[in-house]
Motif scaffolding. Structure first.
Motif, PDB file in Angstrom:
ATOM      1  N   UNK A 279       0.829  -1.198   0.000  1.00 60.82           N
ATOM      2  CA  UNK A 279       0.000   0.000   0.000  1.00 60.82           C
ATOM      3  C   UNK A 279       0.867   1.254   0.000  1.00 60.82           C
ATOM      4  N   UNK A 280       1.911   1.254   0.815  1.00 63.60           N
ATOM      5  CA  UNK A 280       2.816   2.401   0.873  1.00 63.60           C
ATOM      6  C   UNK A 280       3.475   2.640  -0.490  1.00 63.60           C
ATOM      7  N   UNK A 281       3.921   1.589  -1.141  1.00 57.34           N
ATOM      8  CA  UNK A 281       4.523   1.702  -2.472  1.00 57.34           C
ATOM      9  C   UNK A 281       3.518   2.258  -3.468  1.00 57.34           C
ATOM     10  N   UNK A 282       2.282   1.766  -3.400  1.00 55.60           N
ATOM     11  CA  UNK A 282       1.229   2.230  -4.298  1.00 55.60           C
ATOM     12  C   UNK A 282       0.942   3.717  -4.070  1.00 55.60           C
ATOM     13  N   UNK A 283       0.841   4.144  -2.820  1.00 53.17           N
ATOM     14  CA  UNK A 283       0.577   5.551  -2.524  1.00 53.17           C
ATOM     15  C   UNK A 283       1.742   6.436  -2.948  1.00 53.17           C
ATOM     16  N   UNK A 284       2.963   5.937  -2.810  1.00 48.45           N
ATOM     17  CA  UNK A 284       4.126   6.685  -3.289  1.00 48.45           C
ATOM     18  C   UNK A 284       4.047   6.891  -4.803  1.00 48.45           C
ATOM     19  N   UNK A 285       3.638   5.854  -5.518  1.00 49.05           N
ATOM     20  CA  UNK A 285       3.517   5.954  -6.974  1.00 49.05           C
ATOM     21  C   UNK A 285       2.445   6.966  -7.355  1.00 49.05           C
TER      22      UNK A 285
ATOM     23  N   UNK B  79       1.523   9.527  -5.610  1.00 49.24           N
ATOM     24  CA  UNK B  79       2.070  10.847  -5.285  1.00 49.24           C
ATOM     25  C   UNK B  79       3.054  11.316  -6.360  1.00 49.24           C
ATOM     26  N   UNK B  80       3.875  10.398  -6.865  1.00 49.71           N
ATOM     27  CA  UNK B  80       4.828  10.762  -7.918  1.00 49.71           C
ATOM     28  C   UNK B  80       4.106  11.188  -9.194  1.00 49.71           C
ATOM     29  N   UNK B  81       2.955  10.595  -9.463  1.00 50.65           N
ATOM     30  CA  UNK B  81       2.184  10.927 -10.660  1.00 50.65           C
ATOM     31  C   UNK B  81       1.347  12.179 -10.471  1.00 50.65           C
ATOM     32  N   UNK B  82       1.339  12.718  -9.242  1.00 55.12           N
ATOM     33  CA  UNK B  82       0.597  13.932  -8.974  1.00 55.12           C
ATOM     34  C   UNK B  82      -0.904  13.735  -8.880  1.00 55.12           C
ATOM     35  N   UNK B  83      -1.331  12.531  -8.600  1.00 57.66           N
ATOM     36  CA  UNK B  83      -2.762  12.259  -8.489  1.00 57.66           C
ATOM     37  C   UNK B  83      -3.182  12.283  -7.029  1.00 57.66           C
ATOM     38  N   UNK B  84      -4.456  12.577  -6.820  1.00 61.95           N
ATOM     39  CA  UNK B  84      -5.010  12.439  -5.485  1.00 61.95           C
ATOM     40  C   UNK B  84      -5.311  10.964  -5.257  1.00 61.95           C
ATOM     41  N   UNK B  85      -5.026  10.451  -4.057  1.00 58.63           N
ATOM     42  CA  UNK B  85      -5.369   9.055  -3.796  1.00 58.63           C
ATOM     43  C   UNK B  85      -6.872   8.857  -3.848  1.00 58.63           C
ATOM     44  N   UNK B  86      -7.316   7.674  -4.257  1.00 59.89           N
ATOM     45  CA  UNK B  86      -8.742   7.425  -4.320  1.00 59.89           C
ATOM     46  C   UNK B  86      -9.363   7.439  -2.915  1.00 59.89           C
ATOM     47  N   UNK B  87     -10.609   7.889  -2.862  1.00 57.33           N
ATOM     48  CA  UNK B  87     -11.327   7.882  -1.584  1.00 57.33           C
ATOM     49  C   UNK B  87     -11.751   6.452  -1.270  1.00 57.33           C
ATOM     50  N   UNK B  88     -11.647   6.103  -0.030  1.00 57.11           N
ATOM     51  CA  UNK B  88     -12.064   4.769   0.396  1.00 57.11           C
ATOM     52  C   UNK B  88     -13.344   4.930   1.190  1.00 57.11           C
ATOM     53  N   UNK B  89     -14.443   4.337   0.697  1.00 57.95           N
ATOM     54  CA  UNK B  89     -15.728   4.508   1.399  1.00 57.95           C
ATOM     55  C   UNK B  89     -15.728   3.807   2.738  1.00 57.95           C
TER      56      UNK B  89
END
Length: 109
Positions: A91-97, A99-109
């Motif tokens: 998950x940390x690796x995915x969130x880092x990626x 962030x590098x792409x400049x996207x907002x992380x998806x909302x988790x319901x």
């Protein structure tokens, strides 16, 4: 050692200052040093002279310093063990990626 504003602080200078200014020492002039000692204690432990210095800096006893560092190290180890999970690492690796792409992380319901 480093003082609160980053200038060098030799051990003997710190000890002399603490002896002359016990109240200020307890209020945090060398708080950053105590934090650094705590980090070092996690990796290599504390030498008796370091324990004595921290005790003087905080106005406590060497026994209290050892007891507190043991408590802190135990809590830190438990936190590290909880964080050392493969799913969290992915998950940390995915969130880092993201962030590098400049996207907002998806909302988790």
């Amino acid at each position: 050692m480093r003082s609160h504003s980053g200038e060098p602080a030799h051990k003997t200078c710190a000890e002399s200052w603490i002896a002359a200014n016990p109240t200020e020492a307890r209020l945090g002039r060398f708080a950053s040093d105590i934090q650094l000692v705590g980090i070092a204690a996690r990796g290599r432990g504390l030498a008796p002279d370091e324990v004595a210095l921290v005790a003087r800096m905080t106005g406590t006893t060497p026994e209290a310093v050892i007891r507190e560092y043991k408590r802190d190290n135990t809590a830190w180890a438990q936190k590290q063990a909880a964080l050392d999970q493969p799913d969290l690492a992915r998950l940390d690796t995915h969130l880092d990626e993201i962030a590098r792409q400049g996207q907002d992380p998806p909302c988790i319901p």
